[in-house]
Design an enzyme around this catalytic site. Structure first.
Site, PDB file in Angstrom:
ATOM      1  N   GLU A 130      -3.077  -1.978  15.195  1.00 50.72           N
ATOM      2  CA  GLU A 130      -3.256  -2.942  16.302  1.00 50.72           C
ATOM      3  C   GLU A 130      -1.875  -3.808  16.800  1.00 50.72           C
ATOM      4  OE1 GLU A 130      -6.601  -5.540  15.318  1.00 50.72           O
ATOM      5  OE2 GLU A 130      -7.959  -4.225  16.015  1.00 50.72           O
ATOM      6  N   GLU A 145     -11.183   1.774  13.790  1.00 46.08           N
ATOM      7  CA  GLU A 145     -12.049   0.294  13.903  1.00 46.08           C
ATOM      8  C   GLU A 145     -12.754  -0.033  14.883  1.00 46.08           C
ATOM      9  OE1 GLU A 145      -9.282  -3.099  12.828  1.00 46.08           O
ATOM     10  OE2 GLU A 145     -10.776  -4.350  13.979  1.00 46.08           O
TER      11      GLU A 145
END
Length: 174
Positions: free
Chosen positions: A53, A141
């Site tokens: 991320e 995710e």
């Protein structure tokens, strides 16, 4: 060993969030992944997610890609065939940037993150464009809530996502 016995994969993850820019910790990441790749070089069910991320004021070409090149080299020196997962800016959603300027090498996959209550058709279109450009995608995710963790559970939209991933042969973990 327990994961291998259960036919499961392990993801060794370098998770960033509040600092956003993986290049702020390149040397630490190189040392960490070099050690992990040396320890697990002969274990085929270990995957390396080198940058979970990236976010904030980071770009693919100036921050994430140069970081990835260095960290991938540190893994390859220990484990030449390991599968490496690479995040992209905007919390691993900017696959189009990586598709336009991919890393070179084998056994590389680009991660996608989505939350069913926030991300829909436009992000799926981005995935299709990346796949059409030849970019290997792995969802490392996802969730049934909104991206901020609130609301939901958005089961109908999650089902749309899972069908989409299945139709395209995209692996995922939740």
């Amino acid at each position: 060993d327990a994961a291998a016995a259960c036919d499961m994969y392990i993801i060794i993850d370098w998770h960033i969030l509040s600092d956003g820019d993986p290049s702020a910790h390149t040397e630490e990441a190189e040392a960490f992944f070099s050690d992990m790749a040396r320890r697990f070089r002969d274990i085929p069910n270990v995957l390396y997610e080198i940058c979970n991320e990236p976010n904030g004021a980071v770009t693919w070409s100036e921050h994430v890609k140069p970081y990835a090149q260095r960290v991938i080299a540190s893994i390859r020196a220990q484990s030449p065939r390991a599968v490496i997962l690479v995040g992209t800016p905007t919390w691993s959603q900017d696959l189009h940037l990586a598709a336009a300027d991919p890393l070179s090498g084998d056994n590389l996959m680009y991660t996608l993150h989505f939350y069913a209550g926030t991300h829909g058709a436009s992000l799926r279109e981005r995935v299709d464009s990346a796949l059409a450009a030849g970019l290997p995608v792995f969802v490392s995710e996802w969730g049934t809530s909104r991206a901020d963790g609130s609301g939901g559970v958005f089961l109908a939209e999650a089902a749309v996502w899972l069908d989409f991933l299945d139709e395209r042969g995209i692996s995922w973990c939740n």
